[in-house]
Design a protein around this motif. Structure first.
Motif, PDB file in Angstrom:
ATOM      1  N   THR A  49      23.886  -6.398 -22.472  1.00  0.00           N
ATOM      2  CA  THR A  49      22.924  -6.689 -23.542  1.00  0.00           C
ATOM      3  C   THR A  49      22.271  -8.058 -23.290  1.00  0.00           C
ATOM      4  OG1 THR A  49      24.807  -7.491 -24.866  1.00  0.00           O
ATOM      5  CG2 THR A  49      24.041  -5.236 -25.258  1.00  0.00           C
ATOM      6  N   LEU A 108      24.414  -7.942 -34.568  1.00  0.00           N
ATOM      7  CA  LEU A 108      23.523  -6.908 -34.029  1.00  0.00           C
ATOM      8  C   LEU A 108      24.299  -5.859 -33.241  1.00  0.00           C
ATOM      9  CD1 LEU A 108      20.525  -9.137 -32.864  1.00  0.00           C
ATOM     10  CD2 LEU A 108      20.629  -7.632 -34.858  1.00  0.00           C
ATOM     11  N   SER A 112      24.661  -1.820 -34.070  1.00  0.00           N
ATOM     12  CA  SER A 112      24.303  -0.790 -33.104  1.00  0.00           C
ATOM     13  C   SER A 112      25.372   0.291 -32.981  1.00  0.00           C
ATOM     14  CB  SER A 112      24.053  -1.419 -31.726  1.00  0.00           C
ATOM     15  OG  SER A 112      25.285  -1.794 -31.118  1.00  0.00           O
ATOM     16  N   GLN A 114      28.793  -0.476 -32.313  1.00  0.00           N
ATOM     17  CA  GLN A 114      29.966  -0.901 -31.542  1.00  0.00           C
ATOM     18  C   GLN A 114      31.130  -1.222 -32.488  1.00  0.00           C
ATOM     19  OE1 GLN A 114      29.664  -0.745 -28.105  1.00  0.00           O
ATOM     20  NE2 GLN A 114      27.666   0.071 -28.672  1.00  0.00           N
ATOM     21  N   SER A 119      32.596  -6.128 -30.959  1.00  0.00           N
ATOM     22  CA  SER A 119      31.329  -6.808 -31.241  1.00  0.00           C
ATOM     23  C   SER A 119      31.537  -8.296 -31.452  1.00  0.00           C
ATOM     24  CB  SER A 119      30.669  -6.197 -32.483  1.00  0.00           C
ATOM     25  OG  SER A 119      30.337  -4.853 -32.270  1.00  0.00           O
ATOM     26  N   TRP A 254      20.074   0.448 -24.436  1.00  0.00           N
ATOM     27  CA  TRP A 254      20.515   1.671 -25.107  1.00  0.00           C
ATOM     28  C   TRP A 254      21.521   2.437 -24.269  1.00  0.00           C
ATOM     29  CZ3 TRP A 254      20.713   2.818 -29.900  1.00  0.00           C
ATOM     30  CH2 TRP A 254      19.801   2.234 -30.784  1.00  0.00           C
ATOM     31  N   VAL A 257      24.673   0.801 -24.991  1.00  0.00           N
ATOM     32  CA  VAL A 257      25.098   1.195 -26.333  1.00  0.00           C
ATOM     33  C   VAL A 257      25.672   2.611 -26.315  1.00  0.00           C
ATOM     34  CG1 VAL A 257      24.256   1.735 -28.663  1.00  0.00           C
ATOM     35  CG2 VAL A 257      23.535  -0.373 -27.529  1.00  0.00           C
ATOM     36  N   TRP A 261      29.421   3.848 -27.408  1.00  0.00           N
ATOM     37  CA  TRP A 261      29.739   4.915 -28.367  1.00  0.00           C
ATOM     38  C   TRP A 261      30.834   5.838 -27.823  1.00  0.00           C
ATOM     39  CZ3 TRP A 261      24.112   6.689 -29.945  1.00  0.00           C
ATOM     40  CH2 TRP A 261      23.540   5.703 -30.761  1.00  0.00           C
TER      41      TRP A 261
END
Length: 442
Positions: A49, A108, A112, A114, A119, A254, A257, A261
């Motif tokens: 990120t 943030l 998203s 996490q 995080s 993404w 991300v 997930w």
């Protein structure tokens, strides 16, 4: 007239410098990986990120390389120093802006999707790294200036010293040595920030030593029309590079991300693939930048035949590296981490990402050649368009088709093939023999 050495001789110190950047990232990941998937996930999430934001700044500052190379002649010091001043100011302001926003990183990441603890840990890593970003971007602007004036060897030597310092600080801060507590991923970030600050001081001082007192003065360019043209070219190249990088990395976030997930282990394995690919990609970046400089250096007009030879040499360099990753995926994964589950995931992903290394490395070489001709708009559309398609395919294959983390890398290799094909077609148009008008020496 400025002589131009062979491709590999010109590229070698630039490759060392870029490999040095990769070396720090790999050493960080390897040393943090010894503490387990949790700490490695924090490091890789921050790299996937925040690291992409850093890459955007790097791409914008690298746009100065061809302009500096075009002003290498002794009487053009004001022109090239003006480029350096603009790049340094832009790097400083960008770094300060990111640092000001970095306290929001943990929030943030949690928004998203996490996991909360991950995080928070990654947010701390990002905050520490952001503190060193202004210095890191100033160091990069100075490094680009030195490479552009033919002093890439000095940059390479400083980068080697930075890697040694980073490894030493990692040993002290990641695992801890009495009385220093183990800081894990946060210790790795602290080491990186300290090294970036020291490197900025060293490289700026090197520019001052070579360019003399004029390095810190406002550049007085005699030809105002030429100065305005240089500013326009700088903005055009920087905007194109930043737009491409911003679009690709914003969408690339993404993918990180998505991997998050899927869980901590898929995230760590997915991000680690790109850490292991990084040396090859930066090798391609060093050779690609040398290709663009060969086209931009005064008195050495671009030759279409030479360009194709240079790209063939790039392919011959990347091919064996890609083959090693593909064929030795299992042993590489086993030596990378003692975590059995993480190692198995990594061994499954590496053969695909090893092929991506070759495709994306060749794409960078072609993109650099087009940049030397100031061809920006179409390559930017190709890069960003393919990245949008990557994210859409990744979501479809990984989640709708339930292929998990393997679906992410299958989406990436599909669009990497498409990108290389489209950029190759654009190269054939821009460098077709009948349309080439060779630039004249400055």
């Amino acid at each position: 007239m400025v002589s131009t050495p062979g491709l590999f001789r010109q590229a070698a110190p630039m490759i060392i410098s870029r490999a040095g950047i990769a070396g720090m990232a790999i050493v960080d990941a390897l040393m943090v990986a010894r503490l387990g998937a949790g700490e490695l996930a924090a490091t890789t999430l921050s790299d996937g990120t925040f690291g992409r934001i850093v890459d955007i700044g790097i791409s914008g500052l690298h746009a100065a390389l061809v302009l500096t190379a075009a002003a290498r002649l002794p009487g053009m010091a004001p022109e090239r120093l003006a480029v350096w001043h603009r790049a340094s100011l832009a790097g400083l302001l960008a770094g300060l802006l990111v640092f000001a926003l970095s306290p929001l990183a943990g929030t943030l990441l949690a928004l998203s999707g996490q996991e909360a603890a991950l995080s928070a840990r990654a947010g701390t890593v990002i905050l520490i790294l952001a503190a060193g970003l202004p210095a890191g971007l100033i160091a990069l602007a100075a490094a680009v200036h030195l490479e552009g004036i033919g002093r890439a060897g000095l940059v390479a030597r400083w980068m080697i010293a930075a890697n040694l310092a980073n490894a030493g600080l990692n040993a002290l801060l990641i695992g801890g040595i009495d009385p220093i507590p183990a800081l894990g991923a946060a210790g790795s970030a602290t080491a990186t920030t300290l090294v970036r600050i020291a490197l900025a001081v060293a490289l700026v001082a090197t520019v001052r030593r070579i360019e003399g007192p004029a390095a810190f003065r406002r550049a007085a360019v005699a030809d105002l029309k030429q100065a305005a043209a240089s500013r326009r070219d700088h903005v055009k190249l920087s905007f194109g590079a930043v737009s491409t990088s911003c679009g690709m990395h914003a969408l690339g976030v993404w993918l990180t991300v998505f991997a998050g997930w899927l869980g901590a282990a898929p995230l760590a394995a997915f991000a680690s693939c790109w850490v292991l690919n990084l040396p090859g990609l930066l090798l391609a970046a060093g050779i690609g930048d040398a290709i663009s400089m060969r086209a931009a250096t005064p008195g050495t007009p671009a030759s279409t035949a030479r360009l194709w030879r240079d790209l063939a040499r790039l392919a011959l360099v990347l091919g064996p590296i890609s083959a090693v990753i593909v064929l030795l995926a299992g042993p590489i994964a086993t030596h990378y981490t003692p975590d059995v589950g993480l190692s198995a995931l990594l061994a499954m992903l590496l053969p695909v990402t090893g092929l991506v290394l070759f495709l994306d490395g060749m794409s960078y070489g072609i993109f650099a050649a087009l940049r030397a001709r100031k061809d920006v708009a179409v390559p930017t559309l190709i890069q960003v368009g393919c990245m949008v398609l990557t994210v859409l395919l990744a979501a479809l294959i990984a989640f709708r088709l339930d292929q998990g983390v393997l679906g992410l890398v299958h989406a990436i290799i599909t669009t990497s093939l498409l990108r290389l094909g489209l950029l190759s077609a654009r190269l054939a148009v821009v460098f077709r023999p009948q349309s080439v008008s060779e630039p004249q020496p400055a």
